[in-house]
Design a protein around this motif. Structure first.
Motif, PDB file in Angstrom:
ATOM      1  N   LEU A 204     -27.451-159.596 -10.065  1.00 58.81           N
ATOM      2  CA  LEU A 204     -27.085-158.390  -9.312  1.00 58.81           C
ATOM      3  C   LEU A 204     -25.609-158.047  -9.484  1.00 58.81           C
ATOM      4  CD1 LEU A 204     -29.038-158.877  -5.959  1.00 58.81           C
ATOM      5  CD2 LEU A 204     -29.529-157.241  -7.788  1.00 58.81           C
TER       6      LEU A 204
ATOM      7  N   LYS B   9     -23.788-158.836 -12.028  1.00 62.46           N
ATOM      8  CA  LYS B   9     -23.622-158.339 -13.394  1.00 62.46           C
ATOM      9  C   LYS B   9     -24.008-156.870 -13.478  1.00 62.46           C
ATOM     10  CE  LYS B   9     -25.046-159.240 -18.168  1.00 62.46           C
ATOM     11  NZ  LYS B   9     -25.882-160.089 -19.054  1.00 62.46           N
ATOM     12  N   LYS B  10     -25.122-156.513 -12.839  1.00 62.11           N
ATOM     13  CA  LYS B  10     -25.544-155.115 -12.837  1.00 62.11           C
ATOM     14  C   LYS B  10     -24.523-154.230 -12.131  1.00 62.11           C
ATOM     15  CE  LYS B  10     -30.536-155.886 -13.127  1.00 62.11           C
ATOM     16  NZ  LYS B  10     -31.855-155.692 -12.447  1.00 62.11           N
ATOM     17  N   ARG B  11     -23.953-154.751 -11.038  1.00 64.39           N
ATOM     18  CA  ARG B  11     -22.953-153.970 -10.314  1.00 64.39           C
ATOM     19  C   ARG B  11     -21.731-153.711 -11.198  1.00 64.39           C
ATOM     20  NH1 ARG B  11     -18.499-154.263  -7.033  1.00 64.39           N
ATOM     21  NH2 ARG B  11     -18.122-156.435  -7.614  1.00 64.39           N
TER      22      ARG B  11
ATOM     23  N   GLN C 241     -21.770-153.689 -14.423  1.00 62.64           N
ATOM     24  CA  GLN C 241     -22.180-152.758 -15.469  1.00 62.64           C
ATOM     25  C   GLN C 241     -22.126-151.317 -14.980  1.00 62.64           C
ATOM     26  OE1 GLN C 241     -26.053-154.195 -16.614  1.00 62.64           O
ATOM     27  NE2 GLN C 241     -25.242-155.532 -18.233  1.00 62.64           N
ATOM     28  N   VAL C 242     -22.572-151.101 -13.750  1.00 61.85           N
ATOM     29  CA  VAL C 242     -22.523-149.754 -13.180  1.00 61.85           C
ATOM     30  C   VAL C 242     -21.079-149.260 -13.095  1.00 61.85           C
ATOM     31  CG1 VAL C 242     -22.936-148.397 -11.096  1.00 61.85           C
ATOM     32  CG2 VAL C 242     -24.696-149.970 -11.933  1.00 61.85           C
TER      33      VAL C 242
ATOM     34  N   ASN D 266     -30.515-149.763 -24.223  1.00 64.80           N
ATOM     35  CA  ASN D 266     -30.339-150.853 -23.259  1.00 64.80           C
ATOM     36  C   ASN D 266     -28.867-151.226 -23.070  1.00 64.80           C
ATOM     37  OD1 ASN D 266     -33.124-151.272 -22.705  1.00 64.80           O
ATOM     38  ND2 ASN D 266     -33.333-152.357 -24.651  1.00 64.80           N
TER      39      ASN D 266
ATOM     40  N   SER E 260     -24.883-150.709 -22.200  1.00 60.36           N
ATOM     41  CA  SER E 260     -24.103-149.920 -21.238  1.00 60.36           C
ATOM     42  C   SER E 260     -23.374-148.783 -21.932  1.00 60.36           C
ATOM     43  CB  SER E 260     -23.092-150.823 -20.533  1.00 60.36           C
ATOM     44  OG  SER E 260     -23.733-151.846 -19.817  1.00 60.36           O
TER      45      SER E 260
END
Length: 637
Positions: free
Chosen positions: A134, A136-138, A140-141, A174, A176
């Motif tokens: 999570l 990591k995704k944050r 990335q965003v 896929n 970023s």
């Protein structure tokens, strides 16, 4: 009484109308009545009213800490209602139980669902891995948001530099960077190439088109792998001829040359000499692997990517002043220009001259032939070969070239590394000139003769065939080529530039030497080469046409052309520009017939998409055509 139940993945509330053992009749706040399964009911309660339960529960759930809940729980499976009593320290109200349910349901990382209203907390290692994901995704965003902002400000994010080609030509959705680029394009209204160009990522539109082609067909670059220099044959007989070639000024891969000797009382011996790289490279060798991978030389205005390494081309090109290895076809020709005999030899041929079109055309053309040729080197040889070419064309019953067509030559002035600073000259020459016919007919004779020889001896080759009304295609079957009017036609005259010619030459050399041909009748390698060549050769031709279109657009801007004449040549108002190999549909024009000439106004040019915006101005009467030509020529001069 009211119920909280789950339906289609969402929590809903309703009032009970009829309570059966396995199902309930309920009415929602909107007045809709429905039947639900008792197994889907999570909670029965008396207050508050259904319209308020989820609203109040959501407000309370926002204050419940998921980490604290996870720490409070043991490792076993549990019911939300039981845990609500424990968490709140008393029998939980409907709002409290529902709030806890919402808190558990909204945290799948911490709590895994095990059934209706039942959960189990995640194991510590699984939780840590999920939380890391999570985070990591944050990140990335946040990274995507930053990159989008930089792109919209026309600044290239540093992450783009090492993967720029991939982003432009084969984006991975896929990544970023791709997501950021797509978002920035959507918000800015620009395409990816146009946006990256504004960010300074594209050196020039020319480079954009070239790199797109190289990305797909030359991913390892255009350089050649290290390989040993070819060994030239040393025991071949030397022909007693004076051979000469006829090519464009830029040609370095000189595949063919000619010779002429008088045969007293018989006519002439015409020699057609083809470069023989197969004498220095064997099938399956490293040099063969290079040629098999490339399959053809790639041509584009101002440059080319050769099929063979420079040292191989240099060793076997029919360069003037050298004795060159060649496969020769000798024709015995009568004074009436009938071919009475032919013979093929592997030999050394002395090449005495490389004649160039731009030097010969002013001296050897239809007008000079009709008026009587002046004295110049190889005049008599050219005249005899041209007369033979006319006779061959007449016997075939097909023209070697359509004289209404034009061939265009592009001359680029400047360094292509800075293509935007280059100037382009485009010149046209009518196809089917005496020199064109001479060379074309000699090549047709050679390819059809050697194709017939291989066919008659049962040696497999690759042929160009065309059935009546059909398209030209490749085949291992020696069928007729209707467009040329010959019984068979096997490409064999450009072995330095085309892999099919190289392959056919291997077969021919093996037969002439009495050896077993390297490719059998149903060879997998043969069919694979045929299939790959067809697709690759077509792709190379498409690339050449796109680069020629780019330089045509540059020519229009270079000469500040605002209006230009064009001729309708096909349906949907497909027009060909005068003085340029440029085709364009003109939807703004009225329905016109092929051959009608129109005037167009150039409104927009996009070098990245190669799109040209033109507006129809008028249809030209015959008297206005010459005036339009003169006006354009004055602007160019």
């Amino acid at each position: 009484m009211h119920v909280l139940y789950e339906e289609d993945g969402a929590f809903r509330t309703a009032t009970i109308l009829v309570d059966n053992d396995s199902s309930l009749q309920v009415e929602t706040a909107s007045g809709k009545r429905s039947k639900i399964k008792a197994a889907n009911v999570l909670l029965r309660y008396g207050e508050p009213v259904p319209t308020l339960l989820l609203e109040q529960a959501e407000a309370l759930a926002a204050s419940i800490e998921q980490e604290f809940l996870w720490e409070c729980l043991g490792d076993g499976e549990f019911s939300f209602s039981d845990f609500a009593n424990e968490y709140f320290g008393h029998v939980a109200t409907a709002v409290e139980a529902s709030a806890l349910l919402l808190a558990l349901h909204s945290a799948p990382v911490y709590f895994h669902r095990k059934g209706k209203g039942r959960f189990r907390k995640a194991a510590a290692d699984i939780l840590q891995a999920a939380l890391a994901g999570l985070e990591k995704k944050r990140q990335q965003v946040l990274s995507i948001e930053r990159m989008v902002g930089e792109l919209k400000a026309f600044t290239l994010p540093p992450e783009f530099t090492p993967i720029l080609s991939q982003l432009l030509y084969k984006p991975d959705r896929n990544r970023s960077e791709t997501k950021a680029l797509e978002a920035a394009c959507s918000e800015s209204g620009l395409s990816a190439p146009h946006l990256l160009q504004k960010c300074g990522a594209i050196r020039s539109a020319h480079d954009y088109h070239l790199q797109r082609f190289l990305f797909e067909y030359f991913p390892q670059g255009t350089g050649f792998a290290a390989c040993a220099a070819p060994l030239l044959p040393s025991n071949l007989p030397r022909a007693d001829v004076r051979a000469f070639s006829i090519d464009d000024a830029a040609t370095t891969e000189i595949d063919d040359a000619f010779s002429l000797q008088v045969l007293p009382g018989l006519g002439w011996q015409v020699g057609i000499h083809i470069a023989a790289p197969t004498l220095g490279m064997a099938p399956g060798s490293p040099l063969d692997a290079i040629a098999r991978d490339r399959l053809s030389t790639v041509y584009l205005p101002g440059s080319k990517i050769t099929m063979l390494p420079e040292k191989v081309v240099e060793a076997f090109t029919l360069c003037a002043g050298r004795d060159c290895a060649a496969i020769s076809l000798y024709l015995t020709v009568t004074p009436e220009f009938e071919i009475t005999a032919c013979e093929s030899r592997i030999e050394i041929v002395p090449v005495v001259a490389n004649l160039r079109h731009h030097d010969l055309e002013p001296l050897f053309n239809e007008a000079s032939i009709a008026a009587g040729l002046a004295e110049f080197a190889f005049r008599d040889e050219l005249m005899t070969l041209w007369q033979l070419a006319n006779a061959c064309e007449g016997r075939r019953g097909k023209p070697s070239a359509t004289q209404t067509f034009l061939d265009y030559n592009f001359r680029i002035q400047g360094d292509l590394g800075d293509a935007d600073a280059c100037a382009v000259e485009i010149s046209a020459r009518r196809r089917g000139s005496p020199l064109d016919k001479l060379v074309s007919e000699m090549m047709i004779v050679t390819n059809s003769t050697w194709g017939g020889l291989l066919s008659s001896k049962g040696v497999t080759a690759i042929y160009r065939i065309q059935t009546p009304g059909g398209k030209v295609r490749m085949s291992t079957s020696p069928q007729a080529h209707e467009g040329l009017g010959v019984k068979q036609y096997a490409w064999s005259t450009s072995p330095l530039r085309r892999y099919i010619d190289l392959l056919n030459q291997w077969q021919l050399v093996a037969y002439l030497n009495g050896d077993t041909p390297p490719f059998a009748a149903r060879s997998d390698d043969l069919f694979a080469a045929l299939s790959d060549f067809d697709m690759t050769y077509a792709a190379y031709a498409d690339f050449q046409r796109s680069m020629e279109r780019y330089w045509c657009l540059r020519w229009l801007r270079q000469h500040e052309v605002e209006t230009i004449k064009a001729t309708i040549i096909g349906r949907e108002n497909l027009a060909r520009f005068d003085q340029l190999p440029l085709l364009q549909r003109v939807p703004s024009a009225p329905e016109l017939k092929p051959g009608q000439e129109i005037m167009l106004h150039v409104e927009s040019i996009d070098y990245l998409t190669l799109e040209l915006g033109c507006r129809y101005v008028e249809t030209l009467p015959p008297a206005a055509v010459a005036a339009a030509d003169d006006e354009l020529q004055e602007a160019i001069d």
